[in-house]
Motif scaffolding. Sequence first.
Motif, PDB file in Angstrom:
ATOM      1  N   THR A  47       0.850  -1.183   0.000  1.00 12.82           N
ATOM      2  CA  THR A  47       0.000   0.000   0.000  1.00 12.82           C
ATOM      3  C   THR A  47       0.887   1.234   0.000  1.00 12.82           C
ATOM      4  OG1 THR A  47      -0.046   0.159   2.417  1.00 12.82           O
ATOM      5  CG2 THR A  47      -1.744  -1.235   1.351  1.00 12.82           C
ATOM      6  N   VAL A  48       0.267   2.401  -0.126  1.00 15.68           N
ATOM      7  CA  VAL A  48       1.022   3.658  -0.020  1.00 15.68           C
ATOM      8  C   VAL A  48       1.752   3.723   1.316  1.00 15.68           C
ATOM      9  CG1 VAL A  48       0.729   6.155   0.276  1.00 15.68           C
ATOM     10  CG2 VAL A  48      -0.354   4.989  -1.658  1.00 15.68           C
ATOM     11  N   HIS A  49       1.093   3.315   2.375  1.00 15.91           N
ATOM     12  CA  HIS A  49       1.720   3.317   3.699  1.00 15.91           C
ATOM     13  C   HIS A  49       2.942   2.400   3.725  1.00 15.91           C
ATOM     14  CE1 HIS A  49       2.258   2.026   7.928  1.00 15.91           C
ATOM     15  NE2 HIS A  49       1.961   3.292   8.194  1.00 15.91           N
ATOM     16  N   ASP A  50       2.821   1.202   3.149  1.00 12.92           N
ATOM     17  CA  ASP A  50       3.957   0.275   3.093  1.00 12.92           C
ATOM     18  C   ASP A  50       5.120   0.889   2.326  1.00 12.92           C
ATOM     19  OD1 ASP A  50       2.420  -1.702   4.402  1.00 12.92           O
ATOM     20  OD2 ASP A  50       1.674  -2.492   2.500  1.00 12.92           O
ATOM     21  N   LEU A  51       4.810   1.482   1.196  1.00 13.75           N
ATOM     22  CA  LEU A  51       5.835   2.067   0.335  1.00 13.75           C
ATOM     23  C   LEU A  51       6.595   3.175   1.047  1.00 13.75           C
ATOM     24  CD1 LEU A  51       7.039   2.426  -2.608  1.00 13.75           C
ATOM     25  CD2 LEU A  51       5.299   4.200  -2.902  1.00 13.75           C
ATOM     26  N   VAL A  52       5.861   4.112   1.640  1.00 16.04           N
ATOM     27  CA  VAL A  52       6.510   5.258   2.278  1.00 16.04           C
ATOM     28  C   VAL A  52       7.258   4.825   3.532  1.00 16.04           C
ATOM     29  CG1 VAL A  52       6.121   7.515   3.330  1.00 16.04           C
ATOM     30  CG2 VAL A  52       4.828   6.849   1.290  1.00 16.04           C
ATOM     31  N   THR A  53       6.709   3.850   4.262  1.00  9.73           N
ATOM     32  CA  THR A  53       7.412   3.328   5.436  1.00  9.73           C
ATOM     33  C   THR A  53       8.736   2.697   5.030  1.00  9.73           C
ATOM     34  OG1 THR A  53       5.351   2.934   6.644  1.00  9.73           O
ATOM     35  CG2 THR A  53       7.274   1.694   7.357  1.00  9.73           C
ATOM     36  N   HIS A  54       8.712   1.919   3.962  1.00  7.83           N
ATOM     37  CA  HIS A  54       9.952   1.322   3.448  1.00  7.83           C
ATOM     38  C   HIS A  54      10.949   2.405   3.049  1.00  7.83           C
ATOM     39  CE1 HIS A  54      12.663  -1.050   0.888  1.00  7.83           C
ATOM     40  NE2 HIS A  54      12.487  -0.107  -0.026  1.00  7.83           N
ATOM     41  N   LEU A  55      10.494   3.381   2.267  1.00  2.47           N
ATOM     42  CA  LEU A  55      11.403   4.410   1.772  1.00  2.47           C
ATOM     43  C   LEU A  55      11.980   5.242   2.911  1.00  2.47           C
ATOM     44  CD1 LEU A  55      12.748   5.928  -0.510  1.00  2.47           C
ATOM     45  CD2 LEU A  55      10.668   7.308  -0.758  1.00  2.47           C
ATOM     46  N   GLY A  56      11.136   5.648   3.844  1.00  2.96           N
ATOM     47  CA  GLY A  56      11.637   6.444   4.965  1.00  2.96           C
ATOM     48  C   GLY A  56      12.661   5.689   5.783  1.00  2.96           C
ATOM     49  N   ALA A  57      12.391   4.398   6.036  1.00  2.70           N
ATOM     50  CA  ALA A  57      13.326   3.603   6.819  1.00  2.70           C
ATOM     51  C   ALA A  57      14.648   3.411   6.087  1.00  2.70           C
ATOM     52  CB  ALA A  57      12.702   2.251   7.149  1.00  2.70           C
ATOM     53  N   VAL A  58      14.575   3.174   4.773  1.00  2.00           N
ATOM     54  CA  VAL A  58      15.800   2.986   3.993  1.00  2.00           C
ATOM     55  C   VAL A  58      16.586   4.300   3.902  1.00  2.00           C
ATOM     56  CG1 VAL A  58      16.699   2.446   1.708  1.00  2.00           C
ATOM     57  CG2 VAL A  58      14.935   1.007   2.718  1.00  2.00           C
ATOM     58  N   ASN A  59      15.903   5.425   3.729  1.00  3.97           N
ATOM     59  CA  ASN A  59      16.582   6.722   3.746  1.00  3.97           C
ATOM     60  C   ASN A  59      17.332   6.914   5.063  1.00  3.97           C
ATOM     61  OD1 ASN A  59      14.210   8.870   1.909  1.00  3.97           O
ATOM     62  ND2 ASN A  59      15.732   7.431   1.165  1.00  3.97           N
ATOM     63  N   ARG A  60      16.629   6.654   6.153  1.00  3.87           N
ATOM     64  CA  ARG A  60      17.261   6.820   7.468  1.00  3.87           C
ATOM     65  C   ARG A  60      18.451   5.878   7.622  1.00  3.87           C
ATOM     66  NH1 ARG A  60      14.111   6.037  13.252  1.00  3.87           N
ATOM     67  NH2 ARG A  60      15.958   5.845  14.584  1.00  3.87           N
ATOM     68  N   TRP A  61      18.289   4.635   7.194  1.00  5.80           N
ATOM     69  CA  TRP A  61      19.361   3.644   7.321  1.00  5.80           C
ATOM     70  C   TRP A  61      20.581   4.039   6.494  1.00  5.80           C
ATOM     71  CZ3 TRP A  61      20.568  -0.620   3.699  1.00  5.80           C
ATOM     72  CH2 TRP A  61      21.499  -1.514   4.222  1.00  5.80           C
ATOM     73  N   GLY A  62      20.351   4.568   5.281  1.00  2.66           N
ATOM     74  CA  GLY A  62      21.475   5.024   4.475  1.00  2.66           C
ATOM     75  C   GLY A  62      22.255   6.120   5.171  1.00  2.66           C
ATOM     76  N   GLU A 138      17.069   5.111  -5.077  1.00  2.00           N
ATOM     77  CA  GLU A 138      16.009   4.491  -4.288  1.00  2.00           C
ATOM     78  C   GLU A 138      14.833   5.450  -4.130  1.00  2.00           C
ATOM     79  OE1 GLU A 138      14.531   1.306  -1.607  1.00  2.00           O
ATOM     80  OE2 GLU A 138      16.078   1.405  -3.145  1.00  2.00           O
ATOM     81  N   THR A 139      15.145   6.694  -3.806  1.00  2.00           N
ATOM     82  CA  THR A 139      14.087   7.684  -3.583  1.00  2.00           C
ATOM     83  C   THR A 139      13.385   8.031  -4.889  1.00  2.00           C
ATOM     84  OG1 THR A 139      15.404   8.582  -1.751  1.00  2.00           O
ATOM     85  CG2 THR A 139      13.562   9.916  -2.529  1.00  2.00           C
ATOM     86  N   ALA A 140      14.141   8.195  -5.961  1.00  2.00           N
ATOM     87  CA  ALA A 140      13.529   8.523  -7.247  1.00  2.00           C
ATOM     88  C   ALA A 140      12.602   7.415  -7.729  1.00  2.00           C
ATOM     89  CB  ALA A 140      14.615   8.790  -8.283  1.00  2.00           C
ATOM     90  N   LEU A 141      13.020   6.170  -7.583  1.00  2.00           N
ATOM     91  CA  LEU A 141      12.209   5.049  -8.044  1.00  2.00           C
ATOM     92  C   LEU A 141      10.902   4.956  -7.256  1.00  2.00           C
ATOM     93  CD1 LEU A 141      12.267   2.549  -9.984  1.00  2.00           C
ATOM     94  CD2 LEU A 141      13.070   1.243  -8.005  1.00  2.00           C
ATOM     95  N   HIS A 142      11.004   5.068  -5.929  1.00  2.00           N
ATOM     96  CA  HIS A 142       9.793   4.938  -5.126  1.00  2.00           C
ATOM     97  C   HIS A 142       8.933   6.199  -5.166  1.00  2.00           C
ATOM     98  CE1 HIS A 142      10.630   0.967  -3.954  1.00  2.00           C
ATOM     99  NE2 HIS A 142      11.628   1.224  -3.131  1.00  2.00           N
ATOM    100  N   ARG A 143       9.524   7.325  -5.470  1.00  2.00           N
ATOM    101  CA  ARG A 143       8.708   8.517  -5.754  1.00  2.00           C
ATOM    102  C   ARG A 143       7.855   8.272  -6.981  1.00  2.00           C
ATOM    103  NH1 ARG A 143       8.696  10.754 -10.458  1.00  2.00           N
ATOM    104  NH2 ARG A 143      10.979  10.771 -10.479  1.00  2.00           N
ATOM    105  N   TRP A 144       8.443   7.648  -8.004  1.00  2.00           N
ATOM    106  CA  TRP A 144       7.675   7.291  -9.204  1.00  2.00           C
ATOM    107  C   TRP A 144       6.552   6.333  -8.831  1.00  2.00           C
ATOM    108  CZ3 TRP A 144       6.029   3.125 -11.928  1.00  2.00           C
ATOM    109  CH2 TRP A 144       5.613   3.321 -13.249  1.00  2.00           C
ATOM    110  N   ASP A 145       6.871   5.327  -8.019  1.00  2.00           N
ATOM    111  CA  ASP A 145       5.843   4.373  -7.578  1.00  2.00           C
ATOM    112  C   ASP A 145       4.677   5.091  -6.903  1.00  2.00           C
ATOM    113  OD1 ASP A 145       7.271   2.053  -8.384  1.00  2.00           O
ATOM    114  OD2 ASP A 145       8.354   1.985  -6.483  1.00  2.00           O
ATOM    115  N   LEU A 146       4.999   6.036  -6.038  1.00  2.00           N
ATOM    116  CA  LEU A 146       3.969   6.754  -5.287  1.00  2.00           C
ATOM    117  C   LEU A 146       3.116   7.611  -6.213  1.00  2.00           C
ATOM    118  CD1 LEU A 146       2.735   7.594  -2.560  1.00  2.00           C
ATOM    119  CD2 LEU A 146       4.533   9.341  -2.395  1.00  2.00           C
TER     120      LEU A 146
END
Length: 272
Positions: A47-62, A138-146
């Motif tokens: 879902t949108v929530h899953d996607l953004v949660t994944h992206l935010g966590a990966v951004n933070r982890w990077g 990572e951010t560009a790809l998932h921004r496209w997804d969103l």
Amino acid sequence: MSARLTRERMLDAIEAQVGLVRFALAGGGDSAAVDPTAPVPSCPEWTVHDLVTHLGAVNRWGGVTVRDGNPHERSRGLGDAMKSAPPASAGAAALADWYASQASGMLETFTETDVDAPTWTFGGPGPATFWLRRQLHETALHRWDLENALGGPSATTPLPEDVAVDTIDEFCAVMYPHKGSRGPLPVTIRLRAVLHAPEGLATGAEPVGATAPGALEWDLPGAEGAGEVEVSGSPESLALLLWGRVGADDAGLEISGDRAGLEAALEAGLSV
């Protein structure tokens, strides 16, 4: 392998992609509220929530990985970051605020860190620039997804050509080799990016993983004796093809050679 985009260009591009994610979560200028439980067609079962949660966590982890600066050990905290996200029932505004906090920490770390500082990477010890590049794409790809999930393909923001070229380059030179446990491709895929801008790429933006210096061509080799297929098109279309977001029938692509082999490779999932 390092990127050829400058640190300043990567930072500007990451910040722009983060801003687009936040804009999309705010409704993209539309008065209609975003539903965090809406499906994401390009990421099945998310879902949108899953996607953004994944992206935010990966951004933070990077960002944490760069800040830790330990070239010999993977940084922890990815799971905790995901658990810190608000529930979908809290709404898109809460999710956007949470995402902004994760991304801002990453950007602050990247801004303050020398791009040559040692850190852990997928290929072992490497420079911090690996993570600027990885988080940009990572951010560009998932921004496209969103954006695609909320408004369809026509609502997606075009990638700047230099960023899209580097998306292809990172895929071919870093991410695809990293997934080395798979069998050989059923066809050798030759990629050629066709720029829209007549002046070409800015100095210093040339890919480092291309088939020759200054070229905008890449090869993904197939099994011994496999056929060949050439795929040419805009950098963004090629990038989206490699990451499974568009198919071989995308209007921005021209294909010659073993199309059936290409279809088989895409069906198997190049990026999986």
